[in-house]
Design a protein around this motif. Structure first.
Motif, mmCIF file in Angstrom:
data_model
loop_
_atom_site.group_PDB
_atom_site.id
_atom_site.type_symbol
_atom_site.label_atom_id
_atom_site.label_comp_id
_atom_site.label_asym_id
_atom_site.label_seq_id
_atom_site.Cartn_x
_atom_site.Cartn_y
_atom_site.Cartn_z
ATOM 1 N N PRO A 142 0.825 -1.215 0.000
ATOM 2 C CA PRO A 142 0.000 0.000 0.000
ATOM 3 C C PRO A 142 0.860 1.266 0.000
ATOM 4 N N GLN A 165 0.411 5.578 0.256
ATOM 5 C CA GLN A 165 -0.469 6.711 0.506
ATOM 6 C C GLN A 165 -0.178 7.777 -0.536
ATOM 7 N N ARG A 206 -14.950 2.370 -0.337
ATOM 8 C CA ARG A 206 -14.672 2.270 1.102
ATOM 9 C C ARG A 206 -13.274 1.732 1.355
ATOM 10 N N GLU A 207 -12.809 0.862 0.448
ATOM 11 C CA GLU A 207 -11.476 0.259 0.599
ATOM 12 C C GLU A 207 -11.021 -0.234 -0.764
ATOM 13 N N ALA A 208 -9.719 -0.133 -1.029
ATOM 14 C CA ALA A 208 -9.164 -0.641 -2.284
ATOM 15 C C ALA A 208 -7.759 -1.160 -2.038
ATOM 16 N N ASN A 209 -7.512 -2.379 -2.471
ATOM 17 C CA ASN A 209 -6.193 -3.007 -2.383
ATOM 18 C C ASN A 209 -5.820 -3.479 -3.778
ATOM 19 N N VAL A 220 -11.828 -4.136 -4.451
ATOM 20 C CA VAL A 220 -12.452 -2.870 -4.084
ATOM 21 C C VAL A 220 -13.758 -3.122 -3.340
ATOM 22 N N THR A 221 -13.956 -2.420 -2.235
ATOM 23 C CA THR A 221 -15.239 -2.432 -1.546
ATOM 24 C C THR A 221 -15.961 -1.148 -1.912
ATOM 25 N N SER A 263 -23.135 -2.417 0.376
ATOM 26 C CA SER A 263 -21.703 -2.486 0.074
ATOM 27 C C SER A 263 -21.389 -3.861 -0.486
ATOM 28 N N ARG A 278 -17.888 -6.251 -2.283
ATOM 29 C CA ARG A 278 -16.491 -6.360 -2.713
ATOM 30 C C ARG A 278 -16.475 -6.864 -4.147
ATOM 31 N N ARG A 323 -3.567 4.700 -7.242
ATOM 32 C CA ARG A 323 -4.843 4.959 -6.577
ATOM 33 C C ARG A 323 -5.995 4.629 -7.511
#
Length: 109
Positions: free
Chosen positions: A6, A8, A31-34, A47-48, A88, A90, A104
């Motif tokens: 990850p 930033q 809400r979240e991404a990896n 991705v959520t 929500s 995934r 990103r």
């Protein structure tokens, strides 16, 4: 396939030759991404997503954009699904093959 480390990234910073590609306006929020990569250059993201509107919504490719480490941006391919109000989910999202990793993933605000 492996998860990337990850990073930033400030969403307001621009590349010297910035891509104009932007996501279309939607009711979806990330809400979240990896991000994930393969040795052959596949670029994926787990991705959520959340539907912030009060009704059922359909997910489309042009609602998400990935920005790569060289400044290029792309929409995913094969993104689909329906979301109930406030739901929500995934999703595994494919952004194609690329030499550089994804920095990103974003939606329109």
């Amino acid at each position: 396939m492996r998860f990337d480390t990850p990073v930033q990234i400030d969403g307001e910073a621009r590349f010297d030759r910035d891509s104009p590609l932007q996501p279309n306006a939607s009711s979806f929020r990330i809400r979240e991404a990896n991000t994930l990569s393969s040795d052959s250059g596949e670029r994926w993201a787990l991705v959520t997503l959340e539907n912030r509107d009060g009704g059922k919504r359909l997910l489309q490719n042009n609602y998400l954009v990935a920005e790569f480490a060289n400044g290029e941006r792309r929409h995913p391919t094969g993104l689909e699904g329906s979301f109930a109000a406030g739901e929500s989910q995934r999703k595994m999202v494919f952004f194609g093959y690329h030499r550089f990793p994804i920095l990103r993933i974003f939606t329109a605000r």
